[in-house]
Design a protein around this motif. Structure first.
Motif, short mmCIF file in Angstrom:
data_model
loop_
_atom_site.label_atom_id
_atom_site.label_comp_id
_atom_site.label_asym_id
_atom_site.label_seq_id
_atom_site.Cartn_x
_atom_site.Cartn_y
_atom_site.Cartn_z
N LEU A 1 0.82 -1.22 0.00
CA LEU A 1 0.00 0.00 0.00
C LEU A 1 0.85 1.26 0.00
O LEU A 1 0.49 2.25 -0.64
N CYS B 1 -4.68 -2.27 6.52
CA CYS B 1 -4.63 -3.27 5.44
C CYS B 1 -5.44 -2.81 4.24
O CYS B 1 -6.08 -1.77 4.28
N GLU B 2 -5.45 -3.62 3.20
CA GLU B 2 -6.12 -3.22 1.96
C GLU B 2 -7.63 -3.05 2.14
O GLU B 2 -8.30 -2.49 1.27
N ASP B 3 -8.18 -3.52 3.26
CA ASP B 3 -9.61 -3.33 3.52
C ASP B 3 -9.82 -2.29 4.64
O ASP B 3 -10.90 -2.19 5.19
N SER B 4 -8.74 -1.55 4.97
CA SER B 4 -8.76 -0.45 5.94
C SER B 4 -8.71 -0.92 7.40
O SER B 4 -8.65 -0.10 8.31
N THR B 5 -8.73 -2.23 7.63
CA THR B 5 -8.71 -2.75 9.00
C THR B 5 -7.28 -3.14 9.40
O THR B 5 -6.33 -2.91 8.65
N GLU C 1 -6.74 -6.39 10.09
CA GLU C 1 -6.89 -7.84 10.07
C GLU C 1 -5.71 -8.58 9.41
O GLU C 1 -5.57 -9.79 9.58
N ARG D 1 -2.65 -7.83 10.22
CA ARG D 1 -1.53 -7.51 11.11
C ARG D 1 -1.39 -8.54 12.23
O ARG D 1 -2.38 -8.90 12.87
N THR E 1 -9.81 -7.02 19.72
CA THR E 1 -10.97 -6.16 19.45
C THR E 1 -10.71 -5.24 18.25
O THR E 1 -11.61 -4.94 17.47
N GLY F 1 -8.87 -6.07 15.73
CA GLY F 1 -8.75 -6.86 14.51
C GLY F 1 -7.40 -7.53 14.28
O GLY F 1 -7.21 -8.23 13.28
N ASP G 1 3.94 -7.51 13.02
CA ASP G 1 3.72 -6.09 12.75
C ASP G 1 3.80 -5.29 14.04
O ASP G 1 3.98 -4.08 14.02
N ILE H 1 -17.55 -3.08 26.11
CA ILE H 1 -17.50 -3.96 24.93
C ILE H 1 -17.34 -5.41 25.38
O ILE H 1 -18.07 -6.30 24.95
N ILE I 1 -6.08 1.94 -0.98
CA ILE I 1 -5.75 1.53 0.38
C ILE I 1 -7.01 1.23 1.21
O ILE I 1 -6.97 1.24 2.44
N GLY I 2 -8.11 0.96 0.53
CA GLY I 2 -9.30 0.51 1.26
C GLY I 2 -10.10 1.62 1.88
O GLY I 2 -10.97 1.37 2.71
N TRP J 1 -14.97 -8.08 2.09
CA TRP J 1 -15.90 -6.98 2.37
C TRP J 1 -17.06 -7.37 3.27
O TRP J 1 -18.05 -6.66 3.36
N LYS K 1 -13.13 -0.49 8.42
CA LYS K 1 -12.73 -0.22 9.80
C LYS K 1 -13.84 0.49 10.60
O LYS K 1 -13.94 0.32 11.81
N GLN L 1 -16.31 -2.02 11.80
CA GLN L 1 -15.81 -2.67 13.02
C GLN L 1 -15.97 -1.73 14.21
O GLN L 1 -16.36 -2.16 15.30
N SER M 1 -21.55 -2.92 20.98
CA SER M 1 -21.28 -3.74 22.16
C SER M 1 -21.26 -2.89 23.43
O SER M 1 -21.75 -3.31 24.48
N ILE M 2 -20.67 -1.69 23.33
CA ILE M 2 -20.70 -0.79 24.49
C ILE M 2 -22.14 -0.51 24.89
O ILE M 2 -22.53 -0.64 26.06
#
Lengths: 360, 360, 360, 360
Positions: free
Chosen positions: B100, C176-180, C182, C184, C204, C206, C247, C320, D104-105, D137, D309, D312, D319-320
Motif C-alpha cells: 500500500l 490493510c487493503e480493507d482499511s482494518t 486484520e 496484522r 478487538t 482486529g 507487525d 464492549i 488503500i481501502g 468486504w 474499519k 468494526q 457492544s458498548i
C-alpha cells in the motif's frame, strides 16, 4: 519618542511625541524600529471601522503597528538568545494565560478571547522609535533577511494556515502518486500581500496555482504570476472553463460572492481555507452546496493569527524565496515612507500598493 | 558512453564504455549528468561489503551512483513539467507496486522489500554520461541551486526522518512554552554529511544542537559547529557533564557503543532517531535502560530512504541555507573529481572528506 | 478507619486504624471503597524493591492502593457531575502543574517528574475505607460495570499505549487493503493482567494475536487464548517457526531476553511497545539489530501511565467486553480477599493469580 | 429468490422472484439475509428523487438494500476468517480501484467518483433472500449483537465522521483540563437514527449533548434524551438562551436554515460536521458568518460513507451500548416487517419510525 497613535474611539491618526517609560526587565530587550508594515487592519482602526480595538490599561490612546522589524539596542541581564545588533520581529498576539492553548504558546488558538494584540487591542504597537519586549516573544531574524523581514508577520499568518491544512488533510491520502502535491490545483482568491504569500507557499509546496481576482492583474501582479508559473484569472471576464477542478481554494477576500461560486469546482477531499474578512456582504447558498460538501468530504477551515513557531516558519520561507524569488519579495514592498508620511498612507491606500512600510 | 560499473559479486570498480540503449518513452526524459556524489553505500558496494546489491535483470554488471544532479537534454512528447535545460535530481528507490505504501508513492515505507534502487539494487545508477528516466521520478531543481543540488539525495533521507519525527511527537506537547523548539536539546552523533545535515535542519528548526564524535573536530567541522551555534563534543575526552539532558538524539553512526551510553541523558518524551548502520558491533544493554524508555515515554525510531516529497523538502532546505549558510554547503563538498578518478575515491575515502563528487 | 499502610523506607505492610481528617471541599467528593486491586507495583513497595516510593508531606507512612473502585458517599456543594451512589474510579497520577503536558491534563507525559501518584509516591492511596478526592479526577463508572470496574486503572495504561501507537503509526499506511488491521500480527509477550488486556484490545481492533510466555499456559490462560482466537506460544519449547512475522510486539515483561530475540521477526514499518520493567537483567545487542530497525523504519515506544481520557476509554472497552467476553473478565479476577488478608496477598502472589482484589 | 427491486428510472418498488446466478468464488461467501434496514436513501430511490442511482451492468433493475445483517451459509475453499453460521454485515461502497484512497481501502474518500454502492448505484443490494460476496468486504458480527447489528451500516457512517473529527481537532488542544471532552458542548441537529447515533457516540465520548429539532420530541425521543442525560431542544418554541455556546455542531438535516442560525453559538476552535443532505433549500449567509469562521479558527467538515474499519468501530459501539443502553437500541428499531410489506414501508415512512427493518 515619535509614535503613530490613534484614539480607538475616533477616526484619525497622528504622529506624536509620546512619553512612555519602559524600564528594561532582566529577561527583556530594548528594540529600535527599522521598518513597520501597514495593513488593512491598521487602516480599519484609523478609519474607525474596526470595533474591537482598544488602548492598553491606563492609556487613552493606542500606538499602532504590528508588522515590525527592529534591531536590538540593549538586553536585560538574563537574556541569553539575543544580543545588541540582532534583528528581531515581535510576536503580535499575547495569550490569555488561562485557556489550554495559550498555556502552551498557541495563543493563535486562544479560546477565551482575552488575548491582547500589539497595535490592535490592549497593547501598544510598534510604530514608534523603540520599544521594550520580552525576549520570549522576539523572533531572531537572520541578518541576510533584513531588507525583507518586515514581511514576516503577515506571512506568519499564512504559514499557520498552511501548516494546519497539511495536518488536517492527513485525514486521508491527499498527496499524489509520487508523494508530492504536483497533481493538486489551488485557487487563491485575491492578489494582495496575503494572496501573494499563499501563492508563493503553495507554489513552493508543488501545487498548481490559479490566482483569481475580479479584475485584470496589475503589471506587478502579472509579473509575479508569470514568475511563479501561476495563472492569473480575471473572474469577471474569463469563463469558468479556463479553470480546472480545485483541490484547494484559499479565500483572502472575505467576500462570499467571490469564493462561493468557485466551490462548484471543488473536488472530493478538497479544502477551502477562509482567511479574509469584510463587512456588509450577503450571499445566498443552496442545499446543493451543502450536499456537495457532504458527498465530497470537503473541509472548510477558518484560520487566523500565528504563533511564534509560524514566525520562524515565515523566516524560513523568506530565506527560500530570497534564493529563488528575491525579485518578487522586493516588488512586494511597493513603497517605503518616512514616519511623517505615515498618516497619509494609513488613511488611504497608495495606488498600486502591495505592501507599504514605514522606514524609521 | 562512459560509466562507473561494478560486478556486484566481486570487489572492484572500473570506468568503462557501456552500450546501453535507452529509447525515450513519451513520458520520459533524457538527462545528462553534471555531478554524482559518493557515499558509504557506494564504497560498501565497491569493497563487496554490502550483500544486498545486485545488477538489473539481464545484466552482469551494475552502474553505480545514486546521488545525482543532471540537466535535461531531451523530453518525450507527453512530458509537461520539464524542458531542455532544466536541472533535475532523480529519486533513487522505485516501489514494489504491490504494497500500500508503494501504491501511494511512499516507497520509502515499502513493506515487501521488493523495491529496486538505482545504483544499489536491481537498477542501473547515475554514474554515467546520461540516462533516461520517467518524468514522474525526476525532481526539478531551481537553477540557483545547481552548484549544491548534488547534496539533495543524501539530504532527502534526513528530511524524511525529521518529517516523521515531528509527526510522531505530536503524540503529546513537545513544543516549548512559546510554541517553538528553542527549549529542546538535540545530540547529533556523527559529523559526516548526514550528521551535518541533521545539525543544519535541527538548528533551522530552533533546537540547541550538540555534535558528538569520538575525536576532536576537523577544522571544517569546527567551522560548521561555530557557524551553527552548535557545540562539538569529543566524547572520548570530554566528560558527560558538559552535556545537558537531551530531548532528541540522532545516531548517524550505527555503533551502539556510540549512542547507547548517551541514552541516560534522555528526558521524558524524548526521541532517538536511528539512521546509521554498521557491521560487527555488539553492546550490552540492561533492563534499567528498558525501564527508562518505559517510564519516560521514549520513542526510538529507525528511518531509511526518502520519497519524492522529501527531495522537494531537501531543495527547500538547500534554498534556505543558500541564503543563510552557503559557506557551509560549499565547504561540505570537499572535492570534485573527474570521472577517471572515480575508482580511486570510491575505493578509499579521501582524507578530510565530507562529500566527494564526480564532475561530468 | 482501616487502611493498608507501608513505611516506604522498610519492608512490610500492615492493616491499621489511621486517623486522617479529610474535610470535604466544595468541588470534592467523599468515596467509600468497594474493591482495590493489587499489582506488581504494590508488591514492589511492600517488599522494598521500589525505590521511588515516598509518603505524602507530613506523614511517615503511605497508604497503599491505586487500582480502586468506590461509591460516592457525599458530594461537595459545587459538584455537578457526580451524586451519592455513583460508582467512581480515581485517576492515580496528579500532575506537576508546571510542565505543558500537565497543564493540559496529560500528566502521563509529565516532563518534570514532579508528579505524585496515589498509593505510590507522595499521595495516600485508596486501600482504606474511604477517601476524599476532587470531582475532576474521579471517573464515573456505568452501573453495569461495578463487578469488573476495579480493572479500569490497569487497563487505562494499556489504552493509553494503544491510543498512542495508532496515532504514531499514521506516519505511513499501516492499515490493510480493507482499511482494518486484520492482516496484522501482534505478539504479546507476557500473559499477566497487562498482557491479557493488550491481547483483548488488539483482538478487538482486529489484529491476529500471539501470546508468548516462557512456559505453558495455565488453564485460565489457555481458556482466554482460545476464546480470543489467539495462539499461546511457549517460547521455551516451541520453535520460532510457529510464529509468523510481526507487525507489532508488545513487551509486558521488561526482560530484554524475552523480547529482543523476537525482534528478528519484525516486519517493515512495525512497532515494539515497551511496557514492562524489571531489575537486574542484561542482554547483548548487535549492530545488526540496529540496522534492522533503521532499514525497516521500525518504531520502539515506551509507554507509562494514563490520563483521565484513558480511564474513560478503559470503561468503554470493559463495556464492549462485558457484551462479548464477560467470562474472560470474570476469570481475570482470580480472587477477592477481605482487607485483613491484604498483607498476605501483598507480600507474595497467590498461585494462579491474574488479578487479586481486596473487597471492602 | 425473492428480492425487492426498483427500476432506477421510474418511481415504484416491487417484491419479485429474481433469478440471479451467483457462483461461489474461492474467496467468496454465500450469505442468507436476516434483517435489512430501510433509510431515506432507499425511499429516495423508490420515489425517484435520487438521480445518481443506476442498475448493475447488464441489468435493467436494481435490487435495493444496503443496511444488511446476514448469516453465512457457505464459504469458498480459500475463505479463512468466516464459517457457516457466522453473522456478517457487508460493506456498501466498493472502490474505483484507481484513486489512491480506494487503493488503500478508504473508498469512503474515493476521488474519482467511480465507485459502486450496493443497492444504490451499479451493484445489487441486499434486500433479497441471499447473496454472494467477497470475504474481504464482509464484517464479522459478534453473536451477541445479532438482534441489533442491522444498525451497523448506518452507524458506521457516524463512526467515520467522528473518527475524522477527532483527528482533525488535534490541530490544537481540544481536550479539557482533565484530558477528556467533558467540558465540551455538542449540538446534534436532528433526532432520526443518524442524529441518535451521533448523540450516543458523543455522550459515550464525554460531550454534553443537546438534541435539536423543530418540534417537540416524540415519547421515544424524550426517553432517549433522558437516558443519555442529553437535553432535547425544540428550536421553534424554545429561546436560544437555553443553549450554551457550542464546541461542536452536527447537522443531520441538510437544511441550511436548521443549522446556520446556530452557528452564532460556535466557540473558538469549534467544528461543524455536515452530514445531512436535502434538496431545494436556500439560505442567505453574511460576511459576518465568514468573519466568525475565520476569527474563531472554525472547521466545517462534510462527511460521507464509511470504510470497513468503521463497520468494526460501529460493532464496538454497539457492544458498548448493549451493556449500557440496550433499551435505547431496542427502541430504535421501531418495527420489523416481513418482506411482502417492504413496498409499503419503502414508499412512505411509518409514523413514529426511527428505524424500520425487513425481517427475512
Amino acid at each position: 519618542m515619535k509614535a503613530v497613535i490613534v484614539n480607538p474611539k475616533k477616526q484619525g491618526v497622528e504622529v506624536k511625541d509620546v512619553d512612555i517609560k519602559e524600564p528594561l526587565g532582566k529577561r527583556q530587550v530594548r528594540v529600535k524600529s527599522i521598518f513597520t508594515g501597514i495593513c488593512g487592519t491598521d487602516r480599519g482602526i484609523v478609519n474607525a471601522k474596526i470595533t474591537f480595538t482598544y488602548p492598553p490599561n491606563g492609556y487613552n490612546f493606542l500606538i499602532l503597528g504590528h508588522e515590525e522589524l527592529g534591531i536590538v539596542e540593549e538586553v536585560g541581564e538574563d537574556v541569553t538568545t539575543l544580543k545588541k545588533g540582532d534583528y528581531v520581529v515581535p510576536v503580535v498576539r499575547r495569550g490569555c494565560g488561562v485557556c489550554l492553548n495559550c498555556k502552551i504558546g498557541r495563543q493563535d488558538f486562544c479560546e477565551t478571547g482575552n488575548f491582547v494584540e500589539a497595535g490592535i487591542r490592549g497593547k501598544h504597537g510598534f510604530m514608534r522609535e523603540e520599544f521594550v519586549d520580552d525576549e520570549l516573544w522576539l523572533v531572531k531574524v537572520p541578518d541576510e533577511l533584513k531588507e525583507i523581514a518586515v514581511l514576516t508577520e503577515p506571512l506568519s499568518n499564512v504559514v499557520k494556515a498552511i501548516d494546519e491544512l497539511l495536518f488536517v488533510q492527513r485525514r486521508m491520502v491527499w498527496t499524489c502518486e509520487d508523494s508530492t502535491f504536483e497533481c493538486r490545483n489551488a485557487f487563491v482568491v485575491g492578489s494582495g500581500p496575503i494572496g501573494t504569500f499563499f501563492s508563493l507557499i503553495l507554489t513552493t509546496l508543488g501545487f498548481n496555482v490559479y490566482i483569481i481576482n475580479k479584475r485584470d492583474p496589475s503589471p506587478i501582479e502579472e509579473y509575479i504570476a508569470k514568475r511563479l508559473g501561476a495563472e492569473f484569472i480575471n473572474s469577471k471576464t474569463e469563463t469558468e472553463e479556463k479553470l480546472p477542478n480545485a483541490d484547494l481554494i484559499v479565500d483572502t477576500s472575505g467576500v462570499p460572492s467571490a469564493f462561493i461560486p468557485l466551490m462548484n469546482k471543488m473536488k472530493p477531499n478538497s479544502a477551502l481555507i477562509l482567511f479574509g474578512t469584510v463587512e456588509g456582504e450577503k450571499y445566498e447558498i443552496t442545499s446543493d452546496l451543502i450536499t456537495a460538501i457532504v458527498e465530497k468530504n470537503i473541509i472548510v477551515m477558518g484560520s487566523v493569527n500565528a504563533s511564534k513557531k509560524d514566525f520562524q516558519g515565515a523566516l524560513n520561507y523568506l530565506s527560500i524565496w530570497r534564493s529563488r524569488y528575491l525579485d518578487i519579495l522586493e516588488k512586494m514592498i511597493t513603497s517605503k515612507v518616512p514616519v511623517d508620511k505615515a498618516p497619509e498612507v494609513l488613511i488611504s491606500k497608495p495606488k498600486g500598493e502591495i505592501k507599504t512600510v514605514i522606514q524609521w
